[in-house]
Design a protein around this motif. Structure first.
Motif, short mmCIF file in Angstrom:
data_model
loop_
_atom_site.label_atom_id
_atom_site.label_comp_id
_atom_site.label_asym_id
_atom_site.label_seq_id
_atom_site.Cartn_x
_atom_site.Cartn_y
_atom_site.Cartn_z
N ASP A 38 0.85 -1.20 0.00
CA ASP A 38 0.00 0.00 0.00
C ASP A 38 0.89 1.25 0.00
O ASP A 38 1.83 1.36 0.77
N THR A 39 0.56 2.20 -0.88
CA THR A 39 1.40 3.39 -1.04
C THR A 39 0.95 4.58 -0.20
O THR A 39 1.64 5.59 -0.17
N SER A 40 -0.19 4.47 0.49
CA SER A 40 -0.65 5.60 1.30
C SER A 40 0.29 5.79 2.49
O SER A 40 0.74 4.81 3.11
N PRO A 41 0.62 7.04 2.85
CA PRO A 41 1.61 7.31 3.91
C PRO A 41 1.26 6.66 5.24
O PRO A 41 2.13 6.10 5.91
N VAL A 42 -0.01 6.72 5.65
CA VAL A 42 -0.37 6.21 6.97
C VAL A 42 -0.23 4.69 7.02
O VAL A 42 0.20 4.12 8.04
N VAL A 43 -0.58 3.99 5.92
CA VAL A 43 -0.44 2.53 5.89
C VAL A 43 1.03 2.15 5.85
O VAL A 43 1.45 1.14 6.43
N GLN A 44 1.85 2.95 5.17
CA GLN A 44 3.28 2.70 5.18
C GLN A 44 3.85 2.85 6.59
O GLN A 44 4.72 2.07 6.99
N GLU A 45 3.37 3.83 7.35
CA GLU A 45 3.79 3.96 8.74
C GLU A 45 3.36 2.74 9.54
O GLU A 45 4.09 2.27 10.43
N LEU A 46 2.18 2.22 9.23
CA LEU A 46 1.69 1.02 9.91
C LEU A 46 2.62 -0.16 9.66
O LEU A 46 2.97 -0.91 10.58
N TRP A 47 3.04 -0.33 8.39
CA TRP A 47 3.94 -1.43 8.03
C TRP A 47 5.31 -1.23 8.67
O TRP A 47 5.90 -2.19 9.19
N GLU A 48 5.82 -0.03 8.63
CA GLU A 48 7.13 0.24 9.24
C GLU A 48 7.10 -0.05 10.74
O GLU A 48 8.09 -0.54 11.31
#
Length: 649
Positions: free
Chosen positions: A482-492
């Motif tokens: 997922d490329t959305s910033p908030v989902v990327q933060e979730l993955w990180e």
């Protein structure tokens, strides 16, 4: 009379029909009168091949055969083919000379024929020496093609006969059901077909020459029964709600769940039997090192005909299998967690309906309006000099305005019209404000739920004392891509947690659920179908967050270009139109929690300053009107005073 019906499926070869559990037709009795065919008429026989071919054209027209494959033997059938083509010139035909064809070539030819039309092959088999061999191969083609064809029920055959049968069919296993036999038997033109495992002579024509009075159902009556009892292997996997199995007291395996319900509805419509096959690795299906695992692997290897499970239709999977749409469920990725926030006290609820700034605004309005009343609500300067402003008078004005805010009648009545107008508009302001307060206070007092720990993914990723994890590889892959910033933060965050706590990516759903219930930490479980897990707890254990992580279609899947695809799509469309799919979804998401959990009241948004814009505007208009009236009163007062002075002088 010879009997040779080795299986319950009835088939015929050339001009022989037989049925299960009864004696078959005597082959020596059913013979074609030997005729010398000269291209137009058979000699020394009342049955002429010209009549057979003419009726053959009528059958293909009545049954709408716009594309016909003709299998013929050059040595015996060339003249018949030429005559047929002359009578049926409007039909698109594909000729296959089967003379001296090997079994491999015949099988390849049949596979080619199957792909010629999406609604099934239409084949005319002319008499010849290869007839028996072709029937032997086509009988076993569905098995040998490993579930990629459906010749048994999705093809139609017309077999012509003109010679005496000398070969026994006792050792053959026939599976074809849609076959029409045409020829002259014992000097008469006859047509045979089958229905429900029994052979029938077709007698629908008015005379023994023309079949135009027949209908298509007369020719191929078994075609209406769809798959005609074919046995289908359905791949699935044991999963809560979707597919459960248990052994009852009679040592019988009992299946339950949405998969079973859907399979039974489709099987009843398409008329097939089925059995379930679970993958050995108990996985749904991802590509690992170029090899598909789980249920997708079953389809790719053609080990099953169909997959019905909580299988998400992803773009990667669509490249190797076909999904059946409409999907029977749309499954959201959500978060489950226990709420760690303390409930709001009843004392704070008394003040929470209005924002603090609104209270400040009300206090300021009371002071401002009070000052105006104190300064201007006196009739004359003489009155002002006799009754100067006293503290008790100020207190009286302030308490009167507070009474207006509380909608209390305190017998306060201004003396001047301008001030009365101001108070009237202030009263409107108080009515609107009180209505908003009472409504929000009622909602606040009725709420039984605790405040949520977070209201968005953005809030979650900023909580330093919280962790989150997932037990499904597909869910992890979707979040990672997922490329959305908030989902990327979730993955990180998940990657960071995994360094010290590998359990956050543990592929064991029971561990994550137990961690939610038993562990004394702040943890969110990211899972497909979180709504189902939340709705099936005996206590009000879980909070549900179901937004922002996307959703996927849960659909049936078949092998690429499967013979089942068109039928399944048609059935699913009908189930959708009739509301049966919606009923399945409602049953799946039945809220089984206690009633106290089901009565969820959405949090009421407190009234802010921006919500009071209209009320403030009304008050401002009132103040403006009051000032204008006040000015007019002052002008009138001074005019009257001047006139009095002039009279005295």
């Amino acid at each position: 009379m010879a009997s040779f019906c080795p299986r319950s499926y009835l088939v015929f070869g050339m001009f022989c029909f037989w049925m299960n559990t009864i004696s078959c037709i005597d082959l020596s009795f059913m013979t074609f009168e030997p005729c010398e065919f000269d291209g137009t008429r058979a000699n020394n026989s009342s049955c002429c091949m010209e009549s057979v071919l003419r009726n053959l054209c009528l059958v293909q027209r009545l049954d709408n055969w716009d594309n016909v494959a003709i299998l013929y033997d050059t040595s015996n059938s060339q003249k018949m083919v030429n005559t047929f083509l002359s009578h049926c010139a409007d039909v698109k035909t594909t000729l296959f000379d089967v003379t001296d064809m090997t079994s491999i070539l015949i099988r390849s030819m049949l596979l080619t024929l199957y792909g010629m039309k999406s609604d099934g092959a239409r084949i005319i088999l002319m008499p010849g020496t290869q007839t028996l061999q072709i029937l032997k191969i086509v009988n076993d083609l569905d098995i040998n093609s490993n579930r990629t064809t459906n010749y048994r029920t999705n093809s139609k055959w017309i077999i012509l006969c003109h010679e005496k049968v000398k070969t026994s069919f006792a050792k053959l296993t026939f599976n074809l059901v849609n076959v029409l036999i045409m020829g002259c038997f014992n000097g008469k033109f006859e047509i045979y077909t089958i229905l429900q495992n029994a052979a029938f002579k077709l007698t629908c024509w008015e005379n023994e020459i023309d079949v135009t009075s027949c209908k298509t159902d007369h020719f191929f009556p078994s075609f209406r029964y769809r798959l005609n009892g074919r046995h289908i292997l359905i791949g699935t996997i044991e999963s809560t709600s979707y597919f459960d199995l248990e052994v009852n007291d009679h040592n019988k395996t009992v299946y339950s769940g949405m998969v079973v319900q859907l399979a039974e509805m489709i099987a009843q419509t398409l008329n097939f039997t089925f059995s379930f096959v679970q993958p050995h690795d108990c996985k749904w299906g991802l590509e690992v090192n170029g090899v598909w695992e789980g249920m997708i692997g079953q389809l790719v290897r053609q080990e099953v005909d169909l997959v019905i499970a909580d299988l998400a239709a992803t773009s990667d999977r669509m490249e190797v299998v076909d999904f059946i749409f409409p999907a029977y469920l749309i499954q959201n990725i959500g978060l489950l967690y226990q709420n760690w926030e303390q409930p709001e006290s009843n004392w704070s609820k008394v003040f929470s309906p209005l924002h603090a700034y609104v209270y400040y605004c009300v206090l300021g309005a009371i002071i401002a309006v009070g000052i105006i009343i104190v300064l201007f609500d006196r009739r004359s300067s003489n009155e002002a000099s006799i009754n100067p402003i006293s503290p008790s008078y100020v207190v009286y004005i302030i308490f009167s305005l507070v009474g207006l805010v509380l909608l209390r009648d305190n017998k306060f009545w201004p003396k001047k019209e301008s001030v009365r107008i101001l108070v009237a508009f202030f009263w409107i302001f108080c009515v609107v404000l009180s209505a908003a307060y009472v409504g929000n206070l009622t909602a606040k007092l009725a709420e039984t739920k605790e405040n949520k720990a977070f209201n968005s993914l953005g809030e979650l990723v900023k909580l330093e004392d919280w962790k989150w994890g997932s037990s499904d590889e597909l869910t992890q892959e979707i979040i990672r891509k997922d490329t959305s910033p908030v989902v990327q933060e979730l993955w990180e965050g998940m990657v960071r947690f995994n360094q010290s706590d590998p359990s956050v990516l543990l592929l064991d759903p029971s561990y994550h659920l137990d961690r939610l219930i038993l562990k004394n930490d702040k943890y969110a479980y990211i899972v497909f179908d979180a709504k189902y897990f939340a709705y099936n707890q005996k206590e009000c254990l879980f909070e549900l967050f179901n937004d922002g992580l996307g959703s996927l279609n849960v659909a049936m899947a078949v092998t690429k270009d499967s013979y089942l695809k068109s039928d399944l799509e048609r059935v699913m469309l009908e189930l959708s139109k009739t509301g049966l799919l919606e009923k399945l979804e409602e049953d799946h998401y039945t809220d089984n929690r206690p009633l106290s959990c089901q009565t969820t009241v959405k949090s009421k948004r407190i009234v802010r300053m921006s919500d009071m814009t209209g009320t403030v505007l009304v008050s401002a208009i009132g103040l403006g009107v009051a000032l204008v009236v006040l000015v007019l009163e002052m002008i009138i007062k001074y005019v009257v005073k001047g006139n009095n002075i002039i009279k005295i002088l």
